[in-house]
Design an enzyme around this catalytic site. Structure first.
Site: not given
Ligand code: BV8
Length: 253
Positions: A115, A131, A147, A160, A201
């Site tokens: 984001v 996202h 608002c 608001c 990711t």
């Molecule tokens: C939805 C925005 C339904 C806000 C974010 C159980 C199982 C499966 C799924 C679920 C579950 N229970 C609930 C769910 C659904 C849930 C979900 O997936 N939960 C997970 C945690 C279990 N998903 C949702 O709720 C989504 N919506 O499902 O809606 C629905 C359908 C219809 C109608 C109504 C509802 C919404 C998900 C969005 C959440 N918002 N962010 C904000 O940013 O503040 S999530 C957040 O995580 C960020 O967006 C982020 O981008 C995202 C993913 O994380 P990553 O980007 O992968 O970052 P992370 O730190 O995890 O990893 C970093 C990586 O970089 C690592 O691998 C690391 O090794 C690597 N790295 C480090 N340095 C480097 C590198 N890589 C390359 N180079 C480097 N130098």
């Protein structure tokens, strides 16, 4: 021998797959996560002790319920992240993706979970922001006539007094559906590409992480680029272990 040699061999193989993808309309799809911004100085979410979620619970900070429970605390977290993101620059990984897109118009689709707006700042066109966007706001509920007259106190979310509405960051929180049109475009890109790069990711968040499986099932090759193991490694055709700001320029330039 050793991962470096493996990496060179794998890099040559992925370059071949990239050359094949180049000949196709939207032959390349790229899915990025917080890791591509790590080398710009933006903390990731799940990287051991430095990640955001190491200090907060996602449910408290990135959900509507969490926001309604403590709007000031969550608002200040987002203001802190906005301030940080305003003062960092895209890194060589962001730029390599932008330059590739400029050299191959209609050759790639860039899909991001981030984001922070850094892909856009690097010059990538048509970024699919699954996202939402950190630097944008929207109202929590439908607006009333008053608002837009709300005047936020510093550090407070705009509120608001007439209808009790709150301004919130225009990001997708946990439990919220992704923007319909953007998700549909991302899904189509995953179905039509011949190569998907999954960069920076952890593959923990759905439905975004599911795009890799969609691409694989549609016959594309899937390559994970990450310094550490991810939840998507098992279904990747190739793994490139290293930082994206180093590997993407090597691969794409
Ligand atoms: C939805 C925005 C339904 C806000 C974010 C159980 C199982 C499966 C799924 C679920 C579950 N229970 C609930 C769910 C659904 C849930 C979900 O997936 N939960 C997970 C945690 C279990 N998903 C949702 O709720 C989504 N919506 O499902 O809606 C629905 C359908 C219809 C109608 C109504 C509802 C919404 C998900 C969005 C959440 N918002 N962010 C904000 O940013 O503040 S999530 C957040 O995580 C960020 O967006 C982020 O981008 C995202 C993913 O994380 P990553 O980007 O992968 O970052 P992370 O730190 O995890 O990893 C970093 C990586 O970089 C690592 O691998 C690391 O090794 C690597 N790295 C480090 N340095 C480097 C590198 N890589 C390359 N180079 C480097 N130098």
């Amino acid at each position: 021998t050793g991962p470096q040699a493996g990496c060179a061999t794998t890099m040559a193989l992925v370059r071949q797959w990239l050359a094949q993808a180049q000949g196709r309309h939207k032959g390349l799809a790229v899915l990025t996560g917080a890791g591509v911004s790590a080398e710009s100085g933006v903390p990731t979410f799940r990287d051991d002790s430095t990640g955001y979620w190491a200090r907060f619970r996602p449910e408290d900070m990135a959900s509507e319920a969490g926001y309604r429970r403590d709007p000031q605390h969550v608002w200040r977290w987002y203001e802190y992240r906005r301030e940080l993101v305003r003062n960092v620059q895209p890194n060589a990984g962001h730029l390599a993706l932008a330059h590739w897109a400029q050299r191959h118009p209609a050759g790639m689709t860039l899909i991001t979970q981030n984001v922070d707006g850094l892909h856009q700042k690097a010059g990538s066109p048509d970024v699919l922001c699954l996202h939402g966007e950190l630097l944008k706001n929207r109202w929590l509920n439908h607006r009333c006539a008053q608002c837009d007259l709300a005047h936020p106190a510093a550090g407070e979310p705009p509120y608001c007094p007439a209808c009790g509405n709150l301004v919130r960051p225009a990001v997708v929180w946990f439990g919220e559906s992704l923007p319909q049109g953007i998700w549909a475009e991302a899904e189509q890109a995953a179905q039509n590409c011949t190569l998907m790069l999954v960069v920076g990711t952890s593959g923990a968040v759905y439905p975004a992480a599911g795009l890799a499986q969609i691409a694989r099932q549609a016959g594309a090759r899937v390559v994970v680029i990450n310094p550490r193991p991810t939840e998507l490694d098992a279904m990747a055709h190739a793994l490139l272990h290293g930082p994206s700001a180093e590997l993407l320029p090597q691969l794409l330039c």
